[in-house]
Structure formats: C-alpha cells, structure tokens
Enzyme design. Structure first.
Site, PDB file in Angstrom:
ATOM      1  N   ARG A  19       0.811  -1.222   0.000  1.00 53.21           N
ATOM      2  CA  ARG A  19       0.000   0.000   0.000  1.00 53.21           C
ATOM      3  C   ARG A  19       0.847   1.275   0.000  1.00 53.21           C
ATOM      4  NH1 ARG A  19      -4.910  -0.056   4.259  1.00 53.21           N
ATOM      5  NH2 ARG A  19      -5.721  -1.571   2.794  1.00 53.21           N
ATOM      6  N   GLU A  58      -7.937   2.379  17.201  1.00 52.55           N
ATOM      7  CA  GLU A  58      -6.905   3.127  16.480  1.00 52.55           C
ATOM      8  C   GLU A  58      -6.137   4.107  17.371  1.00 52.55           C
ATOM      9  OE1 GLU A  58      -8.330   4.679  12.758  1.00 52.55           O
ATOM     10  OE2 GLU A  58      -6.425   5.676  12.321  1.00 52.55           O
ATOM     11  N   SER A 118      -7.460  -3.947  10.930  1.00 55.46           N
ATOM     12  CA  SER A 118      -7.862  -2.921  11.897  1.00 55.46           C
ATOM     13  C   SER A 118      -9.191  -3.242  12.571  1.00 55.46           C
ATOM     14  CB  SER A 118      -7.907  -1.536  11.257  1.00 55.46           C
ATOM     15  OG  SER A 118      -8.643  -1.575  10.078  1.00 55.46           O
TER      16      SER A 118
END
Ligand code: SIN
Length: 507
Positions: free
Chosen positions: A277, A360, A376
């Site tokens: 990414r 997060e 996540s």
C-alpha cells in the site's frame, strides 16, 4: 460544572473498539460517551475491506501472524501479532453470532478474499464493500439490547480527571456547550485516529487525535506516532472526508492509469497495482506531482456490476459526478490509519493507572510501521474486548481530590492551516526541512491558540517523524531513503519533550 460519578467502566468512543469493550465489560456497568450519534463519526462503519482471520482450512493463525509481522517492517511485537491472529477466528464468529452477515460459501463456511500482502485468502467480507457498516449495525443492535450498557451521545471529550498520584479517574466532556465531569473507576479511550489532522482523509474529519493528545498531556507513554498509513486510492471528487475506493477493486483487476490512459505501476514495483500500500501511495503521489494524473480504471474489471458488487464506492463516485462503469475514477492518497497511539499492553492498559486505550487511538504493537490490510477491524474487536474485560476488573477507587486537565479547542481556520501543513510536510513523503517547518507552524498555532489535543497529537507525529531519519513502512523520508539495520520503536512521553527540545532531539 456538573459532576457525575459512574459506578463501572467509562468508555469514550463508539466505534468497534469502544462498543466491543462495552459488551465485554458485562456484568459490570459500562457507560459509553460519544459526540456523534451511534454509527456516525467513527471509522469502523466506513471500513470497506473486511476482517482478516484464518478461518479456512489450510490457513493458520501462525501464517496470519507472519504476514502481519512482515507488513509491519520490523516493528510488530510478535507476541501481540500471535494473540491477535489466534483470537481472530473467534472474534469473527462472535460478530457473526451477533448477526453480522459475512459472505458465505455454498457450504456455509466464511467466504475468504485475498488482499495485498496476505499469503492466503483470509478476509471475511460483506457484499463487496459493506463490512464495516454491516458489522457496526450488528454490534450497535447488541449494545442497545444490553442491560449493562448506557450510551450517551452529544458528549465531546475535552479533558481527563486525575488524582494526585496520576491515576486517571474519569473524563471531562462538553455537552450542549457546558463542561461535565464524569468520574469512574476505569476509563477506556477508544477515540479513533488522526485523519482529521490531514487535508485529505478517508476517516471522519472530527477524528483529530483528541484521546491521544489528552493522554499524552496527562503523561501517558505514546508509541510510534510517526507511523501513518496513507491509502492510495481515495476518490478525488473534492469531498472532505474523501470517500474510499477499496483495495479490493485492484484485487478484482482494476488498474491505475494516468490522464493519458496508460498504466504506470510497473515503473514502480514488479507487483504493479498489488504492490504494498505505501508503494502504491507514493507512486500515485509522484504521478500527481508530475501533473500526469492518477485514475483507477475499473471499467473492465467491474464495469456494469458496480452497483451490486461495490455499492459504497459506486454511490460515492456517482455523487461526485463520476460513473465508474464507464469512466476511470480520479484517485488521491489520503490519511487512512494511524499505526501509532497510546502505548498499551495486550489488555489495553496504558502507562497511567486507571487509563485503558483500544482501537486506532492505541498502539498495541500489532501493526508496526505498516498495518496489514483488514487487520484494523480485527484489532478493534479483539483488543477492544480485552480492554473491556480488564477495565471491568478495576476496583472502585477511594474518593480523592481530582485535577481537571482540559485542553482548549482549535478554531476552524487554525485547524485548516494545520491540516494543510500536515499533508504537505508529514504526508506520504517527508523530509527534515519540511518537518522542521511543520513543527514551527504547530508551535506558532499553539502560541496563538493554546495547547489543544489536536496540536499535541500533530506535534507528536511530526517530531517523531523528524527523529526517525530512515524510511520504514508508512514513514518515507526523501532525505533518508535507507532503512536502519536495527529496527526500533518510538516510545515517548510529552513531558520529556518540551517544545524547545523537539528540534534538538532530532538533529
Ligand atoms: C480497503 O478496503 O482498501 C481498506 C482496507 C483496510 O484499510 O484494511
């Protein structure tokens, strides 16, 4: 000032981490405070990819852990990666048990998709790009039905309460313009990331690192704040926040092209569109800087099937005047995920007694320098629940005199200039010159407007990026492109770095 005491666990934030913590706190009471109504103002509901977990025969948690460690470029804590991936399958099954409608194969097993940097198809998805919304709908229904949970919306986190020993004893919130103190035995921050500190973000713009900044001001150890993940393909239709065009589109064969229609990724990486990414994000950044433009062309790969296969991306494109069935989608890298955060152990405990963090805003060590795709939501569910259970075991604290730590808010115009400066100097490509300029701008804003939590979070990220003179994972320095032989995580405390020391620490 109104003063309340909550007999149980206090949770700030109603994304997947916060709500998982609330469910797991049972039978202890849990009070969830959130500014936005449920299902709004949290990144979880916007997640398109899915939840990674080794659910297929042939795949193993150990293999998932290895991929997580490899993606994290030397900074993942292997024990945490093992815990995350071992608890992953049960977490997906538990969410399915709450009603999350994961895609299934003909035999009823979870359908598993392949995403970049996974060595096996292991992402449990919901109808193309609907995972986050569908999981959150199921979890919210469970929370609303749970007798031990109370949810109060319209409560914006403004500060923390501490006793003389430094123990966190609750929070200060703003409700209808008035400050309210809420004391509790244990406080969990699940306040999300820092996307709102950047000009282009795929997360709700109100997420500006408040929990991180306040925990730092209270003296908590902060880990790896320089590591920010930029998603390569936010849809560039002038919306703030920018809608996401999920990586799954490239998994389906969509290609990246310039304004001339020619593919460019082969010039940057042998895996082209399926490169890591951060590599794709830098390539798109470079093409845009060179005025060649960057577009995601899904006409052949998805075409007429867009409305059924990727409904969220299709709706966002159409609302922005782009029909992805017949036009390439203009794309731009955007702040997507913060790997750094409040340092925690595997049960969400921070370095401050009484304070837990999950999701997060926390740094468990699971993501290192670069988060593996679709880890996540998994981390939010697994570590949110662990934090909820640990916080529920906290004993009631004896009455004490409490100190209120309240940070000022940043006025909108100042926030906009911070967002521009963060994207320019702490974005996809960083350099010492840019980061020094950014630190000066942050300092000037703090002098003018006070030390807001957003400025503290921005300064932690910028100063740590300046101190890290190497390129690793999501952190790329144009003036230090090599990677250090020995990986090291960043652990810092705000009081150790007063403003004047920021630059010297890094020089
Ligand atoms: C995506 O769908 O491209 C994002 C998935 C993730 O960030 O894990």
């Amino acid at each position: 000032m109104q003063r309340l005491a909550h007999d149980g666990v206090l949770i700030v934030g109603a994304g997947l981490a916060g709500l998982s913590a609330a469910l797991a706190a049972a039978p202890r009471k849990a009070l969830v405070l959130t500014d936005a109504p449920l299902n709004r103002g949290c990144s979880s509901a916007w997640a398109q990819g899915g939840m990674a977990a080794a659910l297929s025969e042939g795949d193993t948690a150990a293999r998932h852990a290895q991929d997580t460690i490899a993606a994290g470029a030397g900074l993942v804590d292997p024990a945490v990666a093992r815990l995350l991936t071992e608890e992953g399958p049960a977490a997906v099954r538990a969410l399915a048990g709450l009603g999350a409608p994961f895609d299934r194969a003909a035999d009823g097993a979870f359908a598993q998709s392949l995403e970049a940097a996974h060595s096996y198809p292991r992402v449990a998805r919901v109808k193309g790009d609907q995972a986050g919304a569908a999981i959150m709908a199921a979890v919210i229904a469970a929370v609303l039905a749970a007798p031990h949970i109370e949810v109060r919306t319209g409560h914006r986190l403004r500060g923390l309460l501490q006793d003389a020993g430094g123990r966190v004893r609750g929070v200060v919130c703003e409700q209808d313009g008035r400050l309210v103190e809420i004391a509790a035995a244990a406080t969990i921050l699940a306040t999300g990331g820092i996307g709102g500190l950047y000009e282009v973000t795929t997360t709700p713009a109100e997420l500006m690192g408040e929990g991180l900044g306040l925990a730092a001001l209270a003296g908590a150890v902060i880990a790896d704040p320089e590591f920010v993940q930029f998603h390569p393909t936010a849809i560039d239709v002038g919306r703030d926040p920018a809608p996401l065009a999920t990586e799954a589109l490239r998994g389906e064969g969509a290609v990246l092209v310039g304004a001339d229609g020619a593919r460019f990724m082969a010039r940057y990486h042998p895996d082209a569109e399926l490169a890591p990414r951060d590599v794709v994000a830098r390539a798109i950044h470079a093409e845009r800087q060179a005025a060649r433009g960057a577009f995601l062309d899904a006409r052949e790969a998805v075409g007429a099937h867009f409305p059924e296969e990727f409904p969220a991306v299709f709706a966002a494109c159409m609302a922005g005047g782009v029909d992805p069935r017949v036009q390439p989608i203009p794309v731009v890298p955007a702040c997507h995920y913060h790997m750094g955060g409040i340092a925690t152990d595997a049960d969400g405990a921070t370095s401050l007694p009484g304070l837990f963090a999950a999701g997060e805003c926390a740094s468990t060590g699971a993501h290192g320098a670069n988060r593996l795709a679709s880890n996540s939501l998994l981390e939010a569910a697994v570590f949110g629940a662990r934090a909820g259970r640990a916080a529920a075991a906290a004993p009631e604290a004896a009455p004490a005199r409490l100190v209120r730590l309240v940070a000022p808010s940043l006025p909108p115009a100042a926030l906009q200039s911070l967002r521009r400066a963060m994207s320019r100097d702490a974005g996809v490509i960083r350099s010492a010159d840019g980061l020094l300029r950014l630190l000066d701008e942050i300092e000037a804003l703090a002098t003018q407007h006070g030390r807001s939590a957003a400025l503290v979070a921005a300064r932690l990220a910028a100063a740590s990026a300046l101190a890290r003179a190497e390129s690793r994972g999501g952190h790329f320095r144009s003036d230090a492109t090599a990677i250090d032989a020995v990986p090291r995580r960043t652990f810092i405390r705000w009081p150790d770095l007063p403003p004047a020391a920021w630059k010297h620490a890094a020089e």
